[in-house]
Scaffold this motif. Structure first.
Motif, PDB file in Angstrom:
ATOM      1  N   ASN A  19       0.818  -1.233   0.024  1.00 45.48           N
ATOM      2  CA  ASN A  19      -0.009   0.053   0.034  1.00 45.48           C
ATOM      3  C   ASN A  19       0.889   1.233   0.010  1.00 45.48           C
ATOM      4  OD1 ASN A  19      -1.586   2.211   0.570  1.00 45.48           O
ATOM      5  ND2 ASN A  19      -2.870   1.022   2.138  1.00 45.48           N
ATOM      6  N   CYS A  20       1.173   1.702  -1.276  1.00 45.31           N
ATOM      7  CA  CYS A  20       2.179   2.655  -1.338  1.00 45.31           C
ATOM      8  C   CYS A  20       1.787   4.152  -0.763  1.00 45.31           C
ATOM      9  CB  CYS A  20       2.784   2.801  -2.674  1.00 45.31           C
ATOM     10  SG  CYS A  20       3.600   1.380  -3.374  1.00 45.31           S
ATOM     11  N   GLU A  21       0.401   4.227  -0.702  1.00 49.61           N
ATOM     12  CA  GLU A  21      -0.321   5.550  -0.452  1.00 49.61           C
ATOM     13  C   GLU A  21      -0.076   5.578   0.953  1.00 49.61           C
ATOM     14  OE1 GLU A  21      -4.619   6.742  -1.340  1.00 49.61           O
ATOM     15  OE2 GLU A  21      -3.691   6.045  -2.970  1.00 49.61           O
ATOM     16  N   LEU A  22      -0.200   4.678   1.780  1.00 50.28           N
ATOM     17  CA  LEU A  22      -0.282   4.638   3.092  1.00 50.28           C
ATOM     18  C   LEU A  22       1.265   4.832   3.516  1.00 50.28           C
ATOM     19  CD1 LEU A  22      -1.734   3.624   5.805  1.00 50.28           C
ATOM     20  CD2 LEU A  22      -0.968   1.455   5.569  1.00 50.28           C
ATOM     21  N   LEU A  23       2.078   4.016   3.059  1.00 49.59           N
ATOM     22  CA  LEU A  23       3.517   3.930   3.380  1.00 49.59           C
ATOM     23  C   LEU A  23       4.541   5.467   3.079  1.00 49.59           C
ATOM     24  CD1 LEU A  23       4.481   0.118   2.426  1.00 49.59           C
ATOM     25  CD2 LEU A  23       3.814   1.161   4.628  1.00 49.59           C
ATOM     26  N   ALA A  24       3.820   6.002   1.953  1.00 53.02           N
ATOM     27  CA  ALA A  24       4.449   7.145   1.371  1.00 53.02           C
ATOM     28  C   ALA A  24       4.722   8.043   2.478  1.00 53.02           C
ATOM     29  CB  ALA A  24       3.753   8.028   0.417  1.00 53.02           C
ATOM     30  N   GLY A  25       6.066   8.647   2.674  1.00 51.81           N
ATOM     31  CA  GLY A  25       6.402   9.779   3.607  1.00 51.81           C
ATOM     32  C   GLY A  25       6.500   9.257   5.051  1.00 51.81           C
ATOM     33  N   LEU A  42      11.269  -5.593  -1.619  1.00 49.13           N
ATOM     34  CA  LEU A  42      11.576  -4.542  -0.938  1.00 49.13           C
ATOM     35  C   LEU A  42      12.431  -3.452  -1.604  1.00 49.13           C
ATOM     36  CD1 LEU A  42      12.486  -6.154   2.438  1.00 49.13           C
ATOM     37  CD2 LEU A  42      10.212  -5.061   1.823  1.00 49.13           C
ATOM     38  N   ARG A  43      13.386  -3.797  -2.492  1.00 50.71           N
ATOM     39  CA  ARG A  43      13.937  -2.766  -3.238  1.00 50.71           C
ATOM     40  C   ARG A  43      13.032  -1.907  -4.006  1.00 50.71           C
ATOM     41  NH1 ARG A  43      18.682  -3.437  -7.982  1.00 50.71           N
ATOM     42  NH2 ARG A  43      16.596  -4.212  -8.988  1.00 50.71           N
ATOM     43  N   SER A  44      12.261  -2.775  -4.780  1.00 51.54           N
ATOM     44  CA  SER A  44      11.359  -1.888  -5.705  1.00 51.54           C
ATOM     45  C   SER A  44      10.381  -1.022  -5.044  1.00 51.54           C
ATOM     46  CB  SER A  44      10.450  -3.142  -6.527  1.00 51.54           C
ATOM     47  OG  SER A  44       9.431  -3.644  -5.568  1.00 51.54           O
ATOM     48  N   LEU A  45      10.050  -1.578  -3.813  1.00 55.41           N
ATOM     49  CA  LEU A  45       9.375  -0.495  -2.978  1.00 55.41           C
ATOM     50  C   LEU A  45      10.172   0.462  -2.475  1.00 55.41           C
ATOM     51  CD1 LEU A  45       6.575   0.209  -1.331  1.00 55.41           C
ATOM     52  CD2 LEU A  45       7.408  -1.401   0.266  1.00 55.41           C
TER      53      LEU A  45
END
Lengths: 270, 307
Positions: free
Chosen positions: A92-98, A113-116
Motif C-alpha cells: 500500500n504505497c499511498e499508506l507508506l509514502a512519507g 523491498l528494493r522495488s518498494l
C-alpha cells in the motif's frame, strides 16, 4: 482481458548470492509487491515479484531453484519470455509514502523491498536491514539506488555486516517504536521470527509471503492459506500482520503442486 | 453468513443456506480454500477430485483467459484420497456446510477403493468425476463418453457407497441424455453437469506454441452457459433425480435461468475469476432481488419451465 506479452530480455545482471536480475520493457501498470507469471512454454510457468520498477522498465531478481529458472539463467539479452500480469495485492504505497519505515529483508525477498524503497517518494524514511546466511549470499549488499536513512547487513556467519539474523539486529540496535510501519519479505522462517519478535510491539507490519502457485488468478485455490483460505495470488502476496496471525498454516507448513502439506523444519506435524 | 430464508432449501436431507455449489476443481484443494468460499456465501462445496495417489498435475501454463471464457488444464492435481478426506474432516471442524467428495479413477476397481475411503469420511456426498477432459493423453477418452462404462461404474459404486452418489457428466459426447438416463438407471442419486466444454486450444502466435502446457484445455465461463442450460434442460426432462447445473453461471439471473432449465442447485466456479471470491454473496443478493421483484416466496418455487 488477461493476456500474455512476449517480452525481450533487455539485460541480464549477475548479482551477489547467485542471483540474476533481468530487465524488460514495462508495458504494465504495476506496483511494488505485485508479481508476474513468466513462461518459456517449455519449463513451466512461475511467479516472479518485481525488484525494480521504472516508468519504462521492469526488473526481476531471480534465484535459480528449478527447471524454469535454470532455463532463464541460460538466457541473455535478446532472448524473449512470455509474461502475464501483474497480479496480486502489492504494498500500500499511498499508506507508506512519507512514513518512517523499517524494512527487513532476507534472500530473494529483498527484491520486492528494493522495488518498494525505490518507488516511495524521497521524503519517506527507510531503514533497511538486509539479511543472508553469509556475505556471498547477500543480495544488494551495497545498498540501493536511492538514499536510505540507514542500510545495514546481517549475516548468520558474520562474514558481512552484523553477526546474526535481521531479528538479532532489531533486538540489539533498533528502536521499533520509532517506526510507523515494518515491511518484511524473505524466507518463511525469517518472517516467523520477525512476527514473533515484533508481537510485543504495537508497530503494524506488512509481510510478503510465498506459496506454490498455478493459475495466479484466484480460481485454482492452490495458494490458499489455511484456515482462512486467502489466496496469495489475489488477497496477497502482501498481508497485514493482523491477517497473518489468523493464518495458522503460516510458518508451519506449505503445500506442493499436489496440495500435499510439507512442514517447515522444526514445525509440528500434528 | 446471515442469509435470507428465501434462498434456503433442503437437498437430500441436508439443509442448505442457498443453492450455490462450489464445483470440483475451483478453490478446493484445501480446507482453507473451501472455507473461504463458504465464508463468501457458498451453500455447498466440492473437494477437488481425488485419485488414489497424489498427483502434481500439469506444469504451467494451466489457464488462459479468452473472450468470454477460460480454458484450463490443471491435470487433476490433488493430494490423494486419504489426504483429501483429511481436508474435508478439517473443514468440518469449522463449518457444517455439506461437502461433496469428488473422486476420479479410470476403472471400476479403483472407483470402489475410493468409495470405501469416502464411506469412512466426514463427506456428505460422493461425486464420480467421469468427465475430466484434461487427462486424455494419459487416460484416453473420458469415461462419460461411454454409457456402458458410466452404468457399470455407477452401479458398482452405488452398491458400495454409504453416501448418495452423484455422477458428473461431460457435455462433450453425442448422447448426454442417454448417458444421463443410464447413470440414473444404474442408481445415481443426482447428476452434476456440465464439466468443461471442448477441450479447446489456444495458440500464442508470438511464441508459435499452445498456451496450455497440456496443449488442450476444458472451456468454462460465460461463453459455455448456453450449452449448460440446454443440456440441463434436456437431462432434467429425461431423468427423475435432481440435477446440479453448472457451466458459466456468473450472476443471480444466470442461477435463475439454470433453475428454470431444471436444475435443483447451481454451481459457481469460473465466476470467481470475473467477480471475485465474494461472487457467491453477490449472486445470492441478486437472486433475492429477482425473487422480491417477482413476488416469489422461495428460490425452491422456481421450477423447470414447460416448453
Amino acid at each position: 482481458m488477461d493476456r500474455r506479452f512476449k517480452l525481450e530480455i533487455l539485460s541480464v545482471t549477475s548479482e551477489n548470492g547467485g542471483h540474476k536480475t533481468f530487465e524488460m520493457k514495462n508495458v504494465f501498470d504495476v506496483s511494488p509487491g505485485q508479481f508476474f507469471m513468466i513462461t518459456d512454454y517449455e519449463n513451466g510457468e512461475k511467479p516472479f515479484s518485481v525488484s525494480r520498477i521504472t516508468p519504462d522498465r521492469i526488473f526481476f531478481t531471480v534465484k535459480e531453484v528449478g527447471s524454469f529458472t535454470t532455463k532463464l539463467f541460460e538466457m541473455s539479452a535478446g532472448d524473449s519470455v512470455y509474461v502475464r500480469g501483474p497480479y496480486g495485492n502489492g504494498f500500500n504505497c499511498e499508506l507508506l509514502a512519507g512514513k518512517r519505515l523499517l524494512f527487513l529483508g532476507g534472500g530473494c525477498g529483498t527484491g520486492p523491498l528494493r522495488s518498494l524503497a525505490e518507488f516511495l517518494p524521497a521524503e519517506t524514511e527507510i531503514t533497511f536491514i538486509n539479511g543472508a546466511r553469509s556475505k556471498d549470499d547477500l543480495l544488494f549488499k551495497d545498498g540501493l539506488a536511492v538514499p536510505l536513512s540507514d542500510f545495514c547487513c546481517a549475516t548468520d556467519d558474520g562474514s558481512a555486516g552484523t553477526v546474526g539474523n535481521v531479528v538479532d539486529v532489531c533486538k540489539n540496535s533498533v528502536d521499533l517504536n520509532s517506526y510507523d510501519y515494518i515491511v518484511t519479505s524473505g524466507p518463511e522462517p525469517m518472517l516467523c521470527a520477525v512476527r514473533d519478535y515484533i508481537s510485543s510491539f504495537s508497530v503494524p507490519a506488512f509481510y510478503l509471503i510465498e506459496r506454490y502457485m498455478k493459475c495466479a488468478v484466484g480460481i485454482c485455490g492452490q495458494c490458499s492459506v489455511d484456515p482462512v483460505g486467502v489466496r496469495v495470488c489475489v488477497e496477497g502476496p502482501v498481508f497485514t500482520g493482523e491477517m497473518l496471525n489468523r493464518l495458522s498454516e503460516f510458518g508451519v507448513y506449505k503445500r506442493d503442486a499436489s496440495g500435499t502439506k510439507h512442514y517447515f523444519k522444526g514445525a509440528s506435524g500434528t | 453468513m446471515e442469509q435470507s430464508k428465501k434462498l434456503s432449501s433442503v437437498f437430500m436431507n441436508h439443509a442448505l443456506a442457498n443453492p450455490l455449489v462450489l464445483p470440483a476443481g475451483v478453490m478446493d484443494v484445501s480446507h482453507g480454500s473451501m472455507l473461504f468460499a463458504v465464508e463468501n456465501g457458498a451453500g455447498m462445496v466440492t473437494m477437488k477430485s481425488c485419485t488414489l495417489e497424489p498427483r502434481s498435475g500439469h506444469p504451467g501454463p494451466v489457464v488462459c483467459e479468452i473472450e468470454g471464457a477460460m480454458i484450463n488444464a490443471m491435470g487433476l492435481c490433488n493430494p490423494g484420497i486419504d489426504r483429501g478426506l483429511e481436508e474435508i474432516a478439517t473443514f468440518k471442524k469449522f463449518s457444517d456446510v455439506p461437502v461433496i467428495a469428488s473422486v476420479f479413477a479410470t476403472n471400476v476397481s479403483d472407483f470402489l477403493k475410493l468409495t470405501q475411503s469416502v464411506n469412512d469420511s466426514s463427506a456428505d456426498f460422493i461425486e464420480l468425476n467421469l468427465s475430466c477432459p484434461n487427462v486424455s493423453s494419459e487416460f484416453g477418452t473420458p469415461l462419460s463418453a461411454s454409457s456402458e462404462m458410466v452404468a457399470e461404474i455407477v452401479r458398482a459404486v452405488k452398491s458400495e457407497s454409504k453416501l448418495p452418489v452423484f455422477a458428473k457428466l461431460s457435455p462433450n459426447t453425442h448422447d448426454v441424455i442417454g448417458i444421463a438416463r443410464e447413470a440414473e438407471a444404474a442408481g445415481a442419486d443426482a447428476l452434476v453437469l456440465i464439466n468443461t466444454v471442448g477441450p479447446g486450444m489456444v495458440i500464442d502466435i508470438d511464441a508459435r506454441r499452445p498456451v496450455i502446457s497440456a496443449k488442450f484445455g476444458g472451456i468454462s465461463g460465460p461463453a459455455v452457459k448456453p450449452i449448460a442450460v440446454k443440456l440441463v434442460y434436456q437431462v432434467s426432462g429425461a431423468v427423475q433425480v435432481p440435477v446440479i447445473g453448472m457451466g458459466g453461471i456468473t450472476s443471480g439471473r444466470d442461477v435463475i435461468e439454470m433453475l428454470m432449465a431444471g436444475a435443483s442447485l447451481a454451481g459457481v466456479g469460473t465466476a470467481i475469476y470475473y467477480r471475485g471470491i465474494d461472487v457467491f454473496a453477490k449472486i445470492n443478493a441478486e437472486i433475492e432481488e429477482f425473487l422480491e421483484m417477482n413476488g416469489i416466496e422461495s428460490v425452491t418455487d422456481i421450477k423447470r419451465i414447460e416448453c
